[in-house]
Design a protein around this motif. Structure first.
Motif, PDB file in Angstrom:
ATOM      1  N   GLY A 198       0.830  -1.199   0.000  1.00  0.00           N
ATOM      2  CA  GLY A 198       0.000   0.000   0.000  1.00  0.00           C
ATOM      3  C   GLY A 198       0.863   1.246   0.000  1.00  0.00           C
ATOM      4  O   GLY A 198       2.050   1.213   0.344  1.00  0.00           O
ATOM      5  N   ILE A 199       0.274   2.350  -0.398  1.00  0.00           N
ATOM      6  CA  ILE A 199       0.948   3.647  -0.388  1.00  0.00           C
ATOM      7  C   ILE A 199       0.080   4.637   0.380  1.00  0.00           C
ATOM      8  O   ILE A 199      -1.121   4.416   0.590  1.00  0.00           O
ATOM      9  CB  ILE A 199       1.215   4.164  -1.811  1.00  0.00           C
ATOM     10  CG1 ILE A 199      -0.089   4.236  -2.618  1.00  0.00           C
ATOM     11  CG2 ILE A 199       2.249   3.306  -2.512  1.00  0.00           C
ATOM     12  CD1 ILE A 199       0.078   4.849  -3.997  1.00  0.00           C
ATOM     13  N   GLY A 200       0.719   5.735   0.804  1.00  0.00           N
ATOM     14  CA  GLY A 200      -0.013   6.742   1.548  1.00  0.00           C
ATOM     15  C   GLY A 200       0.583   8.120   1.359  1.00  0.00           C
ATOM     16  O   GLY A 200       1.740   8.264   0.938  1.00  0.00           O
ATOM     17  N   LEU A 201      -0.208   9.128   1.674  1.00  0.00           N
ATOM     18  CA  LEU A 201       0.226  10.521   1.648  1.00  0.00           C
ATOM     19  C   LEU A 201      -0.286  11.198   2.908  1.00  0.00           C
ATOM     20  O   LEU A 201      -1.473  11.108   3.230  1.00  0.00           O
ATOM     21  CB  LEU A 201      -0.310  11.243   0.412  1.00  0.00           C
ATOM     22  CG  LEU A 201       0.069  12.729   0.292  1.00  0.00           C
ATOM     23  CD1 LEU A 201       1.575  12.883   0.108  1.00  0.00           C
ATOM     24  CD2 LEU A 201      -0.681  13.389  -0.870  1.00  0.00           C
ATOM     25  N   ASN A 202       0.627  11.861   3.619  1.00  0.00           N
ATOM     26  CA  ASN A 202       0.290  12.509   4.887  1.00  0.00           C
ATOM     27  C   ASN A 202       0.756  13.959   4.828  1.00  0.00           C
ATOM     28  O   ASN A 202       1.959  14.229   4.760  1.00  0.00           O
ATOM     29  CB  ASN A 202       0.976  11.758   6.040  1.00  0.00           C
ATOM     30  CG  ASN A 202       0.618  12.316   7.408  1.00  0.00           C
ATOM     31  OD1 ASN A 202       0.065  13.399   7.520  1.00  0.00           O
ATOM     32  ND2 ASN A 202       0.950  11.574   8.439  1.00  0.00           N
ATOM     33  N   VAL A 203      -0.197  14.898   4.831  1.00  0.00           N
ATOM     34  CA  VAL A 203       0.111  16.327   4.766  1.00  0.00           C
ATOM     35  C   VAL A 203      -0.486  17.016   5.984  1.00  0.00           C
ATOM     36  O   VAL A 203      -1.672  16.864   6.275  1.00  0.00           O
ATOM     37  CB  VAL A 203      -0.453  16.973   3.482  1.00  0.00           C
ATOM     38  CG1 VAL A 203      -0.107  18.464   3.442  1.00  0.00           C
ATOM     39  CG2 VAL A 203       0.091  16.270   2.245  1.00  0.00           C
ATOM     40  N   SER A 204       0.344  17.765   6.711  1.00  0.00           N
ATOM     41  CA  SER A 204      -0.126  18.499   7.884  1.00  0.00           C
ATOM     42  C   SER A 204       0.360  19.937   7.833  1.00  0.00           C
ATOM     43  O   SER A 204       1.501  20.210   7.449  1.00  0.00           O
ATOM     44  CB  SER A 204       0.360  17.830   9.174  1.00  0.00           C
ATOM     45  OG  SER A 204       1.774  17.859   9.258  1.00  0.00           O
ATOM     46  N   ASN A 205      -0.516  20.840   8.229  1.00  0.00           N
ATOM     47  CA  ASN A 205      -0.207  22.265   8.271  1.00  0.00           C
ATOM     48  C   ASN A 205      -0.525  22.785   9.666  1.00  0.00           C
ATOM     49  O   ASN A 205      -1.659  22.670  10.124  1.00  0.00           O
ATOM     50  CB  ASN A 205      -1.009  23.028   7.219  1.00  0.00           C
ATOM     51  CG  ASN A 205      -0.720  24.517   7.233  1.00  0.00           C
ATOM     52  OD1 ASN A 205       0.427  24.936   7.098  1.00  0.00           O
ATOM     53  ND2 ASN A 205      -1.756  25.323   7.440  1.00  0.00           N
ATOM     54  N   GLU A 206       0.478  23.360  10.337  1.00  0.00           N
ATOM     55  CA  GLU A 206       0.295  23.853  11.702  1.00  0.00           C
ATOM     56  C   GLU A 206       0.607  25.342  11.762  1.00  0.00           C
ATOM     57  O   GLU A 206       1.575  25.805  11.160  1.00  0.00           O
ATOM     58  CB  GLU A 206       1.203  23.100  12.676  1.00  0.00           C
ATOM     59  CG  GLU A 206       0.934  21.604  12.766  1.00  0.00           C
ATOM     60  CD  GLU A 206       1.790  20.938  13.832  1.00  0.00           C
ATOM     61  OE1 GLU A 206       1.798  21.427  14.974  1.00  0.00           O
ATOM     62  OE2 GLU A 206       2.452  19.944  13.506  1.00  0.00           O
ATOM     63  N   THR A 207      -0.201  26.063  12.508  1.00  0.00           N
ATOM     64  CA  THR A 207       0.057  27.480  12.769  1.00  0.00           C
ATOM     65  C   THR A 207      -0.068  27.722  14.266  1.00  0.00           C
ATOM     66  O   THR A 207      -0.949  27.176  14.928  1.00  0.00           O
ATOM     67  CB  THR A 207      -0.950  28.383  12.024  1.00  0.00           C
ATOM     68  OG1 THR A 207      -2.290  28.079  12.457  1.00  0.00           O
ATOM     69  CG2 THR A 207      -0.858  28.183  10.522  1.00  0.00           C
ATOM     70  N   SER A 208       0.839  28.545  14.793  1.00  0.00           N
ATOM     71  CA  SER A 208       0.782  28.928  16.208  1.00  0.00           C
ATOM     72  C   SER A 208       1.421  30.299  16.352  1.00  0.00           C
ATOM     73  O   SER A 208       2.628  30.445  16.238  1.00  0.00           O
ATOM     74  CB  SER A 208       1.503  27.889  17.078  1.00  0.00           C
ATOM     75  OG  SER A 208       2.817  27.680  16.621  1.00  0.00           O
ATOM     76  N   GLY A 209       0.580  31.307  16.556  1.00  0.00           N
ATOM     77  CA  GLY A 209       1.094  32.662  16.586  1.00  0.00           C
ATOM     78  C   GLY A 209       1.682  33.027  15.232  1.00  0.00           C
ATOM     79  O   GLY A 209       1.026  32.940  14.197  1.00  0.00           O
ATOM     80  N   LEU A 210       2.958  33.426  15.225  1.00  0.00           N
ATOM     81  CA  LEU A 210       3.631  33.792  13.980  1.00  0.00           C
ATOM     82  C   LEU A 210       4.180  32.580  13.238  1.00  0.00           C
ATOM     83  O   LEU A 210       4.561  32.696  12.078  1.00  0.00           O
ATOM     84  CB  LEU A 210       4.789  34.754  14.277  1.00  0.00           C
ATOM     85  CG  LEU A 210       4.441  36.091  14.927  1.00  0.00           C
ATOM     86  CD1 LEU A 210       5.711  36.880  15.183  1.00  0.00           C
ATOM     87  CD2 LEU A 210       3.489  36.891  14.042  1.00  0.00           C
ATOM     88  N   PHE A 211       4.210  31.427  13.885  1.00  0.00           N
ATOM     89  CA  PHE A 211       4.876  30.270  13.313  1.00  0.00           C
ATOM     90  C   PHE A 211       3.951  29.465  12.414  1.00  0.00           C
ATOM     91  O   PHE A 211       2.792  29.224  12.740  1.00  0.00           O
ATOM     92  CB  PHE A 211       5.409  29.361  14.431  1.00  0.00           C
ATOM     93  CG  PHE A 211       6.605  29.926  15.135  1.00  0.00           C
ATOM     94  CD1 PHE A 211       7.887  29.614  14.721  1.00  0.00           C
ATOM     95  CD2 PHE A 211       6.451  30.786  16.200  1.00  0.00           C
ATOM     96  CE1 PHE A 211       8.989  30.138  15.356  1.00  0.00           C
ATOM     97  CE2 PHE A 211       7.544  31.317  16.853  1.00  0.00           C
ATOM     98  CZ  PHE A 211       8.820  30.988  16.430  1.00  0.00           C
TER      99      PHE A 211
END
Length: 294
Positions: free
Chosen positions: A81-94
């Motif tokens: 099997g194959i997979g794709l994992n995308v995450s986007n995080e924001t915290s204050g200016l970061f």
């Protein structure tokens, strides 16, 4: 110049605290609903799965951290099997964007759906400061230098032994920390290992209640290892499920999910750790899932 430096230093300290807290209470869906989040060896076991999640921490604080995640899995062969994992995080200016692609091989051990799985993820991690949100000079040299950091090559490695009832997992997340010893990797904001054991107890009656106790043991660099203990209860062929996990850091996670045909929705709430409970609210998370060609 002093104002910019003080603001930047405050954001650095806040960012470290936020990242540590995020790792202490990870995305709740990884425990039962989307185990690929914690271990690449769990990718692509059956058909196609697409998961989307949104998490908001410290909702009563301006600039509180939030996370958006989307994963996709595809069993393109009987044992792979194959997979794709995308995450986007924001915290204050970061802002942090992480994207990895995964490959998993599921080696059958017998005819009772018992398998030994190996998984590897590879991708990139990009971290930046949001210049448009800076209360000061966005062209300050400190900000410019931070945003000129190179994009890191990142990945994960995992193993899993699974059957119709028993599941044993082990994973090394963020393996860039093993090979790179720069300042970022000397901080205390990244996990060092993930391990889990669960056993599913099915009801004797079709469509009855099933129970899956689970124990998770996680490592965070610079902090004590964390023990998570809980269980998932499902009813009516997993159309309704309720789970809870207690964390050894003094917090707990609860989730309620419903499934209809090939689609599912889950809501999750995590209480704060003991040291933060008096200062801010907990963490809210919602997830959507679509499963086809099972």
């Amino acid at each position: 110049m002093r104002f910019i430096f003080q603001t930047f230093l405050l954001c650095i300290l806040q960012g470290i605290a936020i990242h540590v807290h995020a790792q202490l209470n990870p995305i709740g869906a990884l425990y039962f609903q989307n185990q690929y989040l914690g271990n690449p060896a769990m990718a692509g076991r059956k058909g196609i799965d697409v998961n989307m999640g949104y998490r908001k921490q410290w909702s009563n604080m301006p600039g509180g951290p939030s996370t958006q995640i989307i994963t996709g899995e595809y069993a393109f062969a009987r044992n792979a099997g194959i997979g794709l994992n995308v995450s986007n995080e924001t915290s204050g200016l970061f802002k942090s964007l992480r994207s990895v692609a995964s490959y998993a091989y599921h080696m059958p051990l017998n005819e009772n759906n018992t398998k030994l799985s190996f998984g590897l993820s590879l991708g990139f991690l990009n971290e930046r400061l949001s210049r448009e949100d800076i209360n000061g000079d966005p062209n300050d040299i400190i900000v410019v230098n931070y945003n000129q950091k190179e994009t890191y090559i990142d990945g994960d490695f995992g193993l899993a032994y699974t059957s119709n009832k028993l599941s044993v997992q082990a994973a090394l997340p963020n393996i860039k920390g093993i090979f790179q010893r720069d300042l970022v990797n000397q901080s205390i904001n990244h996990p060092t290992f993930f391990s889990a054991v669960s056993y599913k107890i099915d009801s004797e009656n079709p469509g009855g209640i099933s129970l899956e106790p689970k124990v998770v043991y996680r490592g965070i660099k610079g902090l004590n290892n964390i023990l998570d203990i809980g269980a998932n209860v499902s009813y009516a062929n997993s159309k309704v499920n309720l789970f809870g996990m207690y964390h050894s850091i003094g917090s707990a996670t609860f989730g309620l999910g419903m499934n209809y045909q090939s689609f599912g929705i889950i809501g999750i709430y995590s209480t704060n750790t003991t040291s933060l409970a008096a200062y801010s609210s907990g963490t809210f998370e919602i997830g959507l899932k679509a499963s086809v060609f099972k």
